[in-house]
Scaffold this motif. Sequence first.
Motif, PDB file in Angstrom:
ATOM      1  N   LEU A  18       0.832  -1.205   0.000  1.00 40.74           N
ATOM      2  CA  LEU A  18       0.000   0.000   0.000  1.00 40.74           C
ATOM      3  C   LEU A  18       0.866   1.255   0.000  1.00 40.74           C
ATOM      4  N   VAL A  20       1.443   3.896   1.715  1.00 39.60           N
ATOM      5  CA  VAL A  20       1.294   4.524   3.029  1.00 39.60           C
ATOM      6  C   VAL A  20       2.671   4.777   3.623  1.00 39.60           C
ATOM      7  N   GLN A  24       1.671   7.705   8.716  1.00 37.14           N
ATOM      8  CA  GLN A  24       0.243   7.414   8.582  1.00 37.14           C
ATOM      9  C   GLN A  24      -0.143   6.202   9.431  1.00 37.14           C
ATOM     10  N   LEU A  25       0.678   5.168   9.408  1.00 36.78           N
ATOM     11  CA  LEU A  25       0.363   3.971  10.197  1.00 36.78           C
ATOM     12  C   LEU A  25       0.389   4.278  11.690  1.00 36.78           C
ATOM     13  N   PHE A  28      -2.753   6.042  12.490  1.00 37.59           N
ATOM     14  CA  PHE A  28      -3.838   5.063  12.506  1.00 37.59           C
ATOM     15  C   PHE A  28      -3.890   4.334  13.846  1.00 37.59           C
ATOM     16  N   PHE A  42      -5.718   8.226   5.607  1.00 36.52           N
ATOM     17  CA  PHE A  42      -5.313   7.590   4.352  1.00 36.52           C
ATOM     18  C   PHE A  42      -6.142   8.135   3.189  1.00 36.52           C
ATOM     19  N   THR A  43      -6.034   9.437   2.939  1.00 35.35           N
ATOM     20  CA  THR A  43      -6.817  10.052   1.871  1.00 35.35           C
ATOM     21  C   THR A  43      -6.445   9.526   0.494  1.00 35.35           C
ATOM     22  N   ASN A  44      -5.260   8.996   0.353  1.00 32.27           N
ATOM     23  CA  ASN A  44      -4.772   8.529  -0.937  1.00 32.27           C
ATOM     24  C   ASN A  44      -5.172   7.083  -1.248  1.00 32.27           C
ATOM     25  N   LEU A  45      -5.776   6.375  -0.295  1.00 33.42           N
ATOM     26  CA  LEU A  45      -6.137   4.977  -0.507  1.00 33.42           C
ATOM     27  C   LEU A  45      -7.580   4.832  -0.965  1.00 33.42           C
ATOM     28  N   GLU A  49      -8.784  -0.509   0.125  1.00 35.31           N
ATOM     29  CA  GLU A  49      -7.495  -0.518   0.809  1.00 35.31           C
ATOM     30  C   GLU A  49      -7.642  -0.069   2.255  1.00 35.31           C
ATOM     31  N   ARG A  50      -8.493   0.929   2.491  1.00 34.77           N
ATOM     32  CA  ARG A  50      -8.743   1.358   3.881  1.00 34.77           C
ATOM     33  C   ARG A  50      -9.420   0.249   4.681  1.00 34.77           C
ATOM     34  N   ILE A  53      -6.840  -2.155   5.850  1.00 34.32           N
ATOM     35  CA  ILE A  53      -6.098  -1.657   7.013  1.00 34.32           C
ATOM     36  C   ILE A  53      -6.937  -1.796   8.280  1.00 34.32           C
TER      37      ILE A  53
END
Length: 67
Positions: A18, A20, A24-25, A28, A42-45, A49-50, A53
Motif C-alpha cells: 500500500l 502509506v 500514517q500507520l 492510525f 489515508f486520503t490517498n487509498l 485498501e482502507r 487496514i
Amino acid sequence: MQVTKVSQLTGKTHTMDLDVTAEQLERFENRIENGEYVQTIFTNLTPAEREFILTGITPDEWNQMYL
C-alpha cells in the motif's frame, strides 16, 4: 509499504503493498485517542485498501462472501 493484517472474516493472514507512510500507520494506531478517521489519515487509498487496514479483509474475500 508492505502491510500485513489478519482477516477478521477468515482469520487468514494477508499482505498488501500500500502507498502509506510509517507516519500514517502511527496516526492510525492512535486514531481513537486522537479522534481521527481512517479516511482522513489515508486520503490517498481506495475504500477497499482502507478496509484492509481496518479489518484485514481483502477485496477477494468480500467478493467470495457477498457476491
